[in-house]
Motif scaffolding. Structure first.
Motif, PDB file in Angstrom:
ATOM      1  N   PRO A  47      26.567  37.366 169.143  1.00 32.25           N
ATOM      2  CA  PRO A  47      27.311  38.072 170.177  1.00 32.25           C
ATOM      3  C   PRO A  47      28.816  37.897 170.013  1.00 32.25           C
ATOM      4  N   TYR A  48      29.540  38.967 170.249  1.00 34.62           N
ATOM      5  CA  TYR A  48      31.008  39.031 170.186  1.00 34.62           C
ATOM      6  C   TYR A  48      31.552  38.981 168.760  1.00 34.62           C
ATOM      7  N   ALA A  49      30.673  39.111 167.762  1.00 31.03           N
ATOM      8  CA  ALA A  49      31.175  39.247 166.389  1.00 31.03           C
ATOM      9  C   ALA A  49      31.808  40.620 166.251  1.00 31.03           C
ATOM     10  N   ALA A  50      33.103  40.660 165.937  1.00 30.80           N
ATOM     11  CA  ALA A  50      33.833  41.919 165.807  1.00 30.80           C
ATOM     12  C   ALA A  50      33.607  42.492 164.415  1.00 30.80           C
ATOM     13  N   LEU A  51      33.034  43.683 164.348  1.00 31.10           N
ATOM     14  CA  LEU A  51      32.693  44.298 163.074  1.00 31.10           C
ATOM     15  C   LEU A  51      33.913  44.990 162.462  1.00 31.10           C
ATOM     16  N   PRO A  52      33.888  45.226 161.151  1.00 35.45           N
ATOM     17  CA  PRO A  52      35.037  45.850 160.485  1.00 35.45           C
ATOM     18  C   PRO A  52      35.293  47.261 161.009  1.00 35.45           C
ATOM     19  N   PRO A  53      36.529  47.723 160.936  1.00 34.50           N
ATOM     20  CA  PRO A  53      36.827  49.108 161.314  1.00 34.50           C
ATOM     21  C   PRO A  53      36.012  50.096 160.486  1.00 34.50           C
ATOM     22  N   ASP A  54      35.808  51.284 161.034  1.00 31.84           N
ATOM     23  CA  ASP A  54      34.977  52.287 160.381  1.00 31.84           C
ATOM     24  C   ASP A  54      35.412  52.539 158.942  1.00 31.84           C
ATOM     25  N   ASP A  73      27.768  54.181 166.639  1.00 33.25           N
ATOM     26  CA  ASP A  73      27.492  54.876 167.891  1.00 33.25           C
ATOM     27  C   ASP A  73      26.010  54.797 168.253  1.00 33.25           C
ATOM     28  N   HIS A  74      25.154  54.864 167.239  1.00 38.69           N
ATOM     29  CA  HIS A  74      23.711  54.764 167.471  1.00 38.69           C
ATOM     30  C   HIS A  74      23.380  53.418 168.113  1.00 38.69           C
ATOM     31  N   LEU A  75      23.968  52.349 167.594  1.00 36.00           N
ATOM     32  CA  LEU A  75      23.705  51.020 168.142  1.00 36.00           C
ATOM     33  C   LEU A  75      24.397  50.792 169.479  1.00 36.00           C
ATOM     34  N   ARG A  76      25.509  51.485 169.688  1.00 30.01           N
ATOM     35  CA  ARG A  76      26.161  51.393 170.996  1.00 30.01           C
ATOM     36  C   ARG A  76      25.265  51.990 172.070  1.00 30.01           C
ATOM     37  N   GLN A  77      24.604  53.108 171.750  1.00 25.28           N
ATOM     38  CA  GLN A  77      23.706  53.740 172.711  1.00 25.28           C
ATOM     39  C   GLN A  77      22.490  52.864 173.012  1.00 25.28           C
ATOM     40  N   GLU A  78      22.109  52.032 172.023  1.00 21.84           N
ATOM     41  CA  GLU A  78      20.985  51.110 172.241  1.00 21.84           C
ATOM     42  C   GLU A  78      21.412  49.845 172.980  1.00 21.84           C
ATOM     43  N   GLY A  79      22.701  49.667 173.172  1.00 23.20           N
ATOM     44  CA  GLY A  79      23.187  48.469 173.831  1.00 23.20           C
ATOM     45  C   GLY A  79      23.373  47.290 172.903  1.00 23.20           C
ATOM     46  N   LYS A  80      23.270  47.532 171.579  1.00 23.80           N
ATOM     47  CA  LYS A  80      23.452  46.455 170.612  1.00 23.80           C
ATOM     48  C   LYS A  80      24.930  46.189 170.319  1.00 23.80           C
ATOM     49  N   LEU A  81      25.748  47.236 170.403  1.00 27.56           N
ATOM     50  CA  LEU A  81      27.172  47.121 170.120  1.00 27.56           C
ATOM     51  C   LEU A  81      27.987  47.624 171.294  1.00 27.56           C
ATOM     52  N   GLU A  82      29.204  47.132 171.385  1.00 25.56           N
ATOM     53  CA  GLU A  82      30.200  47.681 172.301  1.00 25.56           C
ATOM     54  C   GLU A  82      31.356  48.223 171.470  1.00 25.56           C
ATOM     55  N   ARG A  83      31.841  49.412 171.841  1.00 25.74           N
ATOM     56  CA  ARG A  83      32.940  50.061 171.116  1.00 25.74           C
ATOM     57  C   ARG A  83      33.955  50.580 172.122  1.00 25.74           C
ATOM     58  N   HIS A  84      35.215  50.261 171.854  1.00 24.31           N
ATOM     59  CA  HIS A  84      36.281  50.745 172.720  1.00 24.31           C
ATOM     60  C   HIS A  84      37.458  51.163 171.847  1.00 24.31           C
ATOM     61  N   GLN A  85      37.966  52.337 172.089  1.00 18.66           N
ATOM     62  CA  GLN A  85      39.083  52.840 171.290  1.00 18.66           C
ATOM     63  C   GLN A  85      40.283  51.897 171.412  1.00 18.66           C
ATOM     64  N   GLY A  86      40.815  51.541 170.262  1.00 18.46           N
ATOM     65  CA  GLY A  86      41.957  50.644 170.228  1.00 18.46           C
ATOM     66  C   GLY A  86      41.583  49.173 170.244  1.00 18.46           C
ATOM     67  N   ARG A  87      40.334  48.859 170.557  1.00 15.57           N
ATOM     68  CA  ARG A  87      39.898  47.457 170.613  1.00 15.57           C
ATOM     69  C   ARG A  87      38.846  47.130 169.564  1.00 15.57           C
ATOM     70  N   GLY A  88      38.206  48.150 169.005  1.00 20.06           N
ATOM     71  CA  GLY A  88      37.266  47.919 167.925  1.00 20.06           C
ATOM     72  C   GLY A  88      35.811  47.950 168.355  1.00 20.06           C
ATOM     73  N   THR A  89      34.966  47.349 167.521  1.00 23.48           N
ATOM     74  CA  THR A  89      33.514  47.341 167.701  1.00 23.48           C
ATOM     75  C   THR A  89      33.019  45.911 167.567  1.00 23.48           C
ATOM     76  N   ALA A  92      27.225  43.247 171.187  1.00 25.29           N
ATOM     77  CA  ALA A  92      27.117  43.082 172.632  1.00 25.29           C
ATOM     78  C   ALA A  92      26.559  41.711 172.983  1.00 25.29           C
ATOM     79  N   PRO A  93      26.927  41.156 174.116  1.00 29.02           N
ATOM     80  CA  PRO A  93      26.447  39.819 174.528  1.00 29.02           C
ATOM     81  C   PRO A  93      25.024  39.867 175.059  1.00 29.02           C
ATOM     82  N   ALA A  94      24.090  40.316 174.191  1.00 32.51           N
ATOM     83  CA  ALA A  94      22.694  40.402 174.584  1.00 32.51           C
ATOM     84  C   ALA A  94      21.969  39.099 174.264  1.00 32.51           C
ATOM     85  N   VAL A  95      20.776  38.941 174.810  1.00 33.97           N
ATOM     86  CA  VAL A  95      19.964  37.763 174.538  1.00 33.97           C
ATOM     87  C   VAL A  95      19.434  37.853 173.115  1.00 33.97           C
ATOM     88  N   LEU A  96      19.561  36.784 172.346  1.00 33.64           N
ATOM     89  CA  LEU A  96      19.065  36.776 170.968  1.00 33.64           C
ATOM     90  C   LEU A  96      17.546  36.743 170.981  1.00 33.64           C
TER      91      LEU A  96
END
Length: 488
Positions: A47-54, A73-89, A92-96
């Protein structure tokens, strides 16, 4: 409660974790999303691992930016990732649902990812020899017949190794000019376990290890797992002397015979000088000899231990490269005191290597030189074929023919080897980029090309590599190395 901030996850590490993600069938963005999902669910991407830019990840994977965007985007829709413009990807802080993130992977998971076969993909990444020699089957048959007599009423545990095998290995060293007693031998489950035990005994977090650059990636992984600091030196004598100046490594690792991956063999004089340089600093040396015997010509220089005072060199051997990868019999030759401590560590892991396999190894010892010589002749034929195919199919690729061993160290005329290896997967061939073997972060334009596969697979694999190279050059994007430099 303060929300944790995303922490950057190194792009080169993520690419290594992804492994051969694109080798399956289906849209690339779904294949990438599936592999990222598995890494997240297993805890390998915490959780909170920031992935490389696109754009950065796309360059390293040799895909269009839209592929990475769609996967994210596919993983963001599943709730696995969080993406915010200007802040990156970021993850998500989900349960392992799987493993603990701190205990699942080293910095170069390519080493493990490239071992398992994938349907439809020819592997030119692993150097394990193909084919089981007839002596192996015969050795097991004789070992099975002897098993009741040898074991008697014993429980079958031999943490140091079966006495017959230890005695046989000691005699083999002695006959080769390195006087050895059975008390100086520890039998291990392959050469990899031998290196692992040495790492555990000698290294503490922060200790420095001197390694050749490039070198065997399995050793690098073990040293990283021990939280050691890797110092690199060229394979030659002068490079080692310079690296030792002003430095006090705890350990040094070499594979001086048919070096993996360059194929070079250090001369007897060079070995003596390296041993003397290390002795002046009290530096223990690991001599990885698993490729000994695979010479295309007669004769090889003596092991490092032949030039050293007793106990200064830990010699690692194995039957894996000369006999077959499935023979997980290795050993360490070292000072008796070190062997005792290493044996205690091994006992904690497995109580001792399998007895039947050790008895088969005893039966193989008298035939080992003949097996290695026959394997060397076959490797020479495959080496010559590989050189010819590379010259004809990929004339811009640079390499030096070798005189033994299992692989060529190839330089690409342009582009980034890691990115090209990703594209090659989509053409059905698996290649190992040079960064996996270079602790200094270099060799970005290199590939290790083994010639251990059967000739038909070598031909087909290199034809697929040539097709992939044509496609890679056609894209006009042969400069991901510049992107790589931003993230390493």
């Amino acid at each position: 409660m303060t929300k944790p901030m995303p922490e950057p996850w190194p792009a080169d590490r993520l690419v290594a974790q992804l492994g051969r993600w694109s080798a399956a069938r289906g849209p690339l963005h779904l294949l990438l999303a599936d592999r990222l999902r598995r890494l997240i669910d297993s805890g390998q991407l915490p959780p909170y691992a920031a992935l490389p830019p696109d754009r950065v990840l796309a360059g390293l994977l040799a895909v269009g930016r839209s592929t990475v965007v769609a996967a994210y985007d596919h993983l963001r829709q599943e709730g696995k990732l969080e993406r915010h413009q200007g802040r990156g990807t970021w993850v998500a802080p989900a349960v392992l649902s799987g493993l603990r993130p701190a205990a699942v992977t080293g910095s170069n998971p390519l080493f493990v990812n490239y071992l398992e076969p994938i349907e439809g993909v020819l592997s030119l990444a692993c150097t394990a020899p193909a084919g089981v020699p007839p002596e192996l089957t015969e050795a097991y048959q004789r070992a099975i017949a002897r098993l009741p007599q040898v074991t008697g009423e014993g429980i079958g545990y031999h943490p140091l190794g079966h006495p017959e095998l230890r005695e046989g290995l000691a005699g083999r060293y002695t006959r080769r000019g390195v006087p050895t007693t059975p008390e100086q031998i520890l039998v291990t489950t392959g050469g990899q376990q031998a290196l692992s035990l040495i790492s555990q005994l000698f290294l503490s977090p922060g200790d420095e290890v001197l390694v050749q650059t490039p070198t065997y990636p399995g050793a690098l992984e073990l040293f990283r797992a021990a939280a050691a600091v890797l110092r690199t030196a060229p394979a030659g004598v002068d490079g080692w002397a310079a690296a030792l100046a002003g430095s006090r490594p705890r350990l040094a690792y070499l594979n001086p015979t048919h070096h993996n991956p360059t194929g070079h063999t250090l001369s007897a004089l060079a070995r003596r000088r390296i041993v003397e340089t290390a002795a002046a600093q009290g530096l223990p040396l690991i001599d990885d000899t698993v490729l000994n015997g695979l010479s295309f010509e007669d004769g090889e220089p003596p092991d490092l231990a032949a030039f050293a005072r007793p106990g200064a060199v830990l010699t690692v051997g194995s039957m894996t490269k000369t006999v077959w990868g499935g023979v997980r019999t290795g050993w360490i030759r070292a000072a008796e005191a070190d062997i005792g401590q290493l044996a205690r560590l091994k006992a904690l892991h497995d109580l001792g290597s399998p007895v039947l396999e050790q008895l088969a190894a005893v039966e193989l010892l008298p035939h080992l030189d003949d097996i290695a010589a026959r394997r060397g002749k076959e490797l020479r034929r495959r080496h010559d074929l590989t050189c010819s195919l590379l010259t004809d199919l990929l004339p811009g690729w640079e390499f030096e023919p070798v005189r033994g061993g299992q692989c060529l160290w190839v330089r690409l005329p342009a582009g980034d080897a890691s990115a090209f290896a990703q594209l090659a997967l989509r053409h059905g061939v698996s290649l190992l980029p040079g960064t996996a073997l270079d602790a200094g972060g270099g060799s970005t334009d290199r590939l290790r090309i083994p010639f251990t596969a059967p000739t038909a697979e070598l031909r087909e694999g290199l034809h697929r590599a040539a097709e992939a190279w044509t496609a890679y050059r056609r894209t006009g994007d042969t400069a991901p190395a510049a992107v790589h430099a931003l993230v390493v």
